[in-house]
Scaffold this motif. Structure first.
Motif, PDB file in Angstrom:
ATOM      1  N   ARG E  64       0.995  -1.068   0.035  1.00  0.00           N
ATOM      2  CA  ARG E  64       0.119  -0.073  -0.102  1.00  0.00           C
ATOM      3  C   ARG E  64       0.896   1.210  -0.158  1.00  0.00           C
ATOM      4  O   ARG E  64       0.387   2.374   0.273  1.00  0.00           O
ATOM      5  N   GLN E  65       2.147   1.166   0.093  1.00  0.00           N
ATOM      6  CA  GLN E  65       3.274   2.309   0.056  1.00  0.00           C
ATOM      7  C   GLN E  65       3.308   2.923  -1.514  1.00  0.00           C
ATOM      8  O   GLN E  65       4.446   3.256  -1.857  1.00  0.00           O
ATOM      9  N   ASN E  71      -4.094   3.173   1.122  1.00  0.00           N
ATOM     10  CA  ASN E  71      -5.364   3.009   1.979  1.00  0.00           C
ATOM     11  C   ASN E  71      -6.305   2.219   1.246  1.00  0.00           C
ATOM     12  O   ASN E  71      -7.604   1.918   1.509  1.00  0.00           O
ATOM     13  N   LYS E  72      -5.929   1.280   0.204  1.00  0.00           N
ATOM     14  CA  LYS E  72      -6.992   0.345  -0.359  1.00  0.00           C
ATOM     15  C   LYS E  72      -6.522  -1.000  -0.066  1.00  0.00           C
ATOM     16  O   LYS E  72      -5.699  -1.398   0.426  1.00  0.00           O
ATOM     17  N   PRO E  73      -7.792  -1.734  -0.133  1.00  0.00           N
ATOM     18  CA  PRO E  73      -7.600  -3.329   0.304  1.00  0.00           C
ATOM     19  C   PRO E  73      -6.951  -4.107  -0.777  1.00  0.00           C
ATOM     20  O   PRO E  73      -7.443  -4.976  -1.529  1.00  0.00           O
ATOM     21  N   VAL E  74      -5.457  -3.991  -0.987  1.00  0.00           N
ATOM     22  CA  VAL E  74      -4.690  -4.679  -1.801  1.00  0.00           C
ATOM     23  C   VAL E  74      -3.577  -5.062  -0.971  1.00  0.00           C
ATOM     24  O   VAL E  74      -2.731  -4.378  -0.315  1.00  0.00           O
TER      25      VAL E  74
END
Lengths: 90, 90, 90, 90, 90
Positions: E64-65, E71-74
């Motif tokens: 997520r960086q 801030n996403k669900p990955v």
């Protein structure tokens, strides 16, 4: 989350100071028929479960998202007791 | 958390600057009879344990939730010395 | 942390912009006799190590707890060069 | 993310209080031909999927990056329903 | 990071709302000779890669960086395209 069965307790006197009062349970992973697998993990109980019960365990930083485990060095928490599974053959 | 046994120490002079003073212990994973498995990890000691002792190790970001490990590049911490296990055949 | 041996380098021109200047090393996991295992990971070097050296690698969010890796998309960092291991048969 | 198939539901009355209303689905991992593997995980549904559907599951702290899962002790979330895969033999 | 090869694309219409526009690629893990292994993961592309290319994938919160994944669900992101590997037999 993984599915597991409570099979015991870990006794520990000397531990990180924030963990005083923590209840460490031994959770053996089970398959969808509740048959025990070889591997197990130690998890903190956040819902109040007993021996032989089937539970869900959340791991990693998610294990710290309960009132008791917040900011503590624990990486596995029991966050639900399982009543039953509904499995459908698709 | 995983269950392990302290079997040795890692000596390291050159390391990330925040890790000066860290005690890196070699922890071999054990089963519920304390029999050693093949795999091992290196963990920082936060409770003061010695060779041959049985411990719990927390991994991932949870390993940084102790006074010493906070904000440091370590992904495994010994956060409890195990006195005994109570296993129940259910 | 896992124990590994530096066996090579990854060359990458096109990468996430925050990673310009990053040194990606190939680390093969080793056992306690420094014998190489099959699996390997690619890690960023934070201490300055060379080919053939034995190192510790921290993974996950802990890999971002160094000055260079902070807030960057890397999940493995070399945070210590290993001088030697003291293994005790208990 | 891992690729999985929805095969069932977990019923749980007693759970961490922030999880009231959560829908726990059983997701069996599948290969690129949608053939089921042995291992499975339990994940929270964030997109509204049904039995037999193919989905993507995000794990770890990433599982908490949805409106419903934010700050909750869950480590796996279904964040996409898969329409189809385009696989190219390169 | 793991080393992988882009072998396909995942099509998904229904997904978490923050993921609109995300490009989900299928990455098969490869060994140091670029030979494909059995396991694969689905990752979001942050550098612009194409079929058959060799890439590095960062997992967990590190995924997520990047500007797009923040801030996403990955839980997996392609953060570098690999030009070549330099492997030394030590």
């Amino acid at each position: 989350m993984i599915l597991g069965k409570i099979i015991g307790t870990v006794w520990s006197t000397r531990k990180e100071e924030t963990l005083v009062g923590a209840k460490f349970l031994i959770v053996r992973q089970v398959n969808l028929k509740y048959e025990e697998k070889e591997n197990f993990i130690v998890a903190v109980d956040s819902v109040g479960v007993g021996l032989g019960e089937i539970v869900l365990v959340a791991q990693g930083s998610s294990a710290r998202q309960t009132t008791f485990t917040k900011n503590k060095p624990v990486d596995a928490v029991i966050m639900a007791k399982v009543d039953k599974l509904d499995i459908t053959k698709v």
